[in-house]
Design a protein around this motif. Structure first.
Motif, PDB file in Angstrom:
ATOM      1  N   ALA A  86      -3.062  27.598  -0.408  1.00 36.88           N
ATOM      2  CA  ALA A  86      -2.394  27.399   0.876  1.00 36.88           C
ATOM      3  C   ALA A  86      -3.460  27.379   1.966  1.00 36.88           C
ATOM      4  O   ALA A  86      -4.186  28.368   2.142  1.00 36.88           O
TER       5      ALA A  86
ATOM      6  N   PHE B 251       4.634  28.990   6.147  1.00 41.22           N
ATOM      7  CA  PHE B 251       3.764  29.720   5.232  1.00 41.22           C
ATOM      8  C   PHE B 251       4.604  30.565   4.278  1.00 41.22           C
ATOM      9  O   PHE B 251       4.316  30.652   3.075  1.00 41.22           O
TER      10      PHE B 251
ATOM     11  N   LEU C 156       5.805  28.604   1.350  1.00 45.92           N
ATOM     12  CA  LEU C 156       4.796  28.451   0.297  1.00 45.92           C
ATOM     13  C   LEU C 156       4.702  29.718  -0.548  1.00 45.92           C
ATOM     14  O   LEU C 156       4.568  29.651  -1.774  1.00 45.92           O
TER      15      LEU C 156
ATOM     16  N   ALA D  43      -1.710  23.097  -0.290  1.00 49.82           N
ATOM     17  CA  ALA D  43      -0.536  23.039   0.583  1.00 49.82           C
ATOM     18  C   ALA D  43      -0.958  23.400   2.003  1.00 49.82           C
ATOM     19  O   ALA D  43      -1.403  24.528   2.252  1.00 49.82           O
TER      20      ALA D  43
ATOM     21  N   SER E  61      -0.074  24.333   5.564  1.00 49.66           N
ATOM     22  CA  SER E  61       1.049  24.878   6.316  1.00 49.66           C
ATOM     23  C   SER E  61       1.110  24.283   7.717  1.00 49.66           C
ATOM     24  O   SER E  61       0.133  23.734   8.226  1.00 49.66           O
TER      25      SER E  61
ATOM     26  N   CYS F 115       8.489  21.529  -1.521  1.00 52.10           N
ATOM     27  CA  CYS F 115       7.846  22.438  -2.476  1.00 52.10           C
ATOM     28  C   CYS F 115       8.574  22.412  -3.822  1.00 52.10           C
ATOM     29  O   CYS F 115       7.940  22.338  -4.887  1.00 52.10           O
TER      30      CYS F 115
END
Length: 321
Positions: free
Chosen positions: A7, A18, A21, A74, A76, A166
């Motif tokens: 992340a 966040f 994730l 990923a 954010s 996701c």
């Protein structure tokens, strides 16, 4: 495969995105049959707090070197529109190394700043899509979807749409059983219906009316045969008109459209989990013919049944496609 997720957090990070994730990738769900995922929280400087703008801060444990070797990076959401060059370089290097890049909400701007959106389909929060298009004119921005899968670049619309993106990545990489396990624990559907046409399972519309729920459950057990509104109304002990009106009020759609969607969802599962030919799948789902299944499947999912199977069930032979 999806064994390592990094992340990437930047200043003015959004805590909700966040948290998304963390929920999907960072929570240990091996007891539910989910394969273990190494979750790395990375920032420009390891151990340096990042302000959220909400009276709190988030401290990434790792620096940009945490992106190295990740299967998925990923990005954010962030309220900033200019980004540190080392972070952009690390993102470019991860993409070049074969990582899938996922942008949550305004995370698409970070991906664009890294030069990774040129000629690529993408999206962002509806409030930001015009800005995204103006800032990165080579990007192919789609404002009308919850997320866009463009191969190794996946971008989502705002806030809760990050969950959809996701879960889609999980489904794409680890399969429907894994994503269903995660979705159940999060108490969310594997996919919300938002007009998008991605390769993802859409939810069964929830029904709160006691009179309709048993009828819908019965239909789901008998999708292989045709059902008229009059027949369903009798089961619900209502007039045809009252049933149709109540059905739309409770499910948000008509009986015919609802049944068609449920048949497509069943077809998705059969295409993933069996080696039945398309004509046999059509019969099991109540479409009657492969041609009718192909018509409705493409309309709902966006691709032909054979293409869907090749994407999500490559190990079985495709018969009657």
């Amino acid at each position: 495969m999806l064994s390592t997720v990094a992340a990437l957090l930047l200043p003015a990070v959004s805590p909700f995105e966040f948290g998304t994730l963390c929920e999907v990738f960072g929570t240990d769900r091996t007891a539910d049959g989910v394969p273990p995922i190494e979750f790395r929280v990375c920032g420009p400087v390891a151990g340096e707090p990042l302000d959220t703008g909400n009276g709190a801060s988030i401290t990434p444990a790792l620096g940009l070197d945490g992106l190295v070797g990740a299967d998925l990076v990923a990005v954010s959401a962030t309220r900033w529109r200019t980004f540190p060059e080392p972070a952009l370089e690390a993102l470019r290097a991860a993409a070049a190394d074969g990582a899938t890049i996922l942008g949550i909400c305004s995370g698409a701007f970070v991906i664009g700043a890294a030069g990774l959106l040129d000629g690529r389909r993408c999206t962002s929060h509806w409030m930001h899509v015009d800005d995204l298009r103006a800032t990165y004119p080579q990007a192919l921005v789609d404002p009308d979807v919850l997320f866009v899968d463009d191969g190794n670049i996946v971008t989502s619309a705002g806030t809760a749409a990050g969950i959809d993106a996701c879960l889609h990545v999980v489904r794409r990489e680890l399969g429907s059983a894994v994503v269903n396990a995660i979705a159940r624990r999060m108490v969310v559907p594997p996919q919300r219906d938002g007009g998008q046409r991605q390769f993802v399972e859409q939810p069964i519309p929830q029904c709160s009316a006691d009179a309709l729920a048993p009828v819908l459950e019965w239909v789901l057990e008998h999708l292989d045969v045709e059902h008229s509104v009059a027949e369903l109304a009798r089961r619900a002990r209502m007039s045809d008109r009252s049933f149709a009106r109540r059905f739309v009020a409770e499910t948000g759609t008509t009986p015919h459209r609802w049944m068609t969607l449920q048949r497509v969802l069943l077809a998705q599962r059969l295409l993933e989990d069996t080696d039945l030919g398309v004509d046999s799948v059509a019969t099991r789902c109540g479409f009657g013919s492969g041609a009718l299944l192909r018509h409705h499947f493409r309309k709902v999912v966006g691709v032909a049944p054979a293409d869907y199977r090749r994407t999500f069930q490559g190990g079985l032979a495709i018969a009657g496609s």
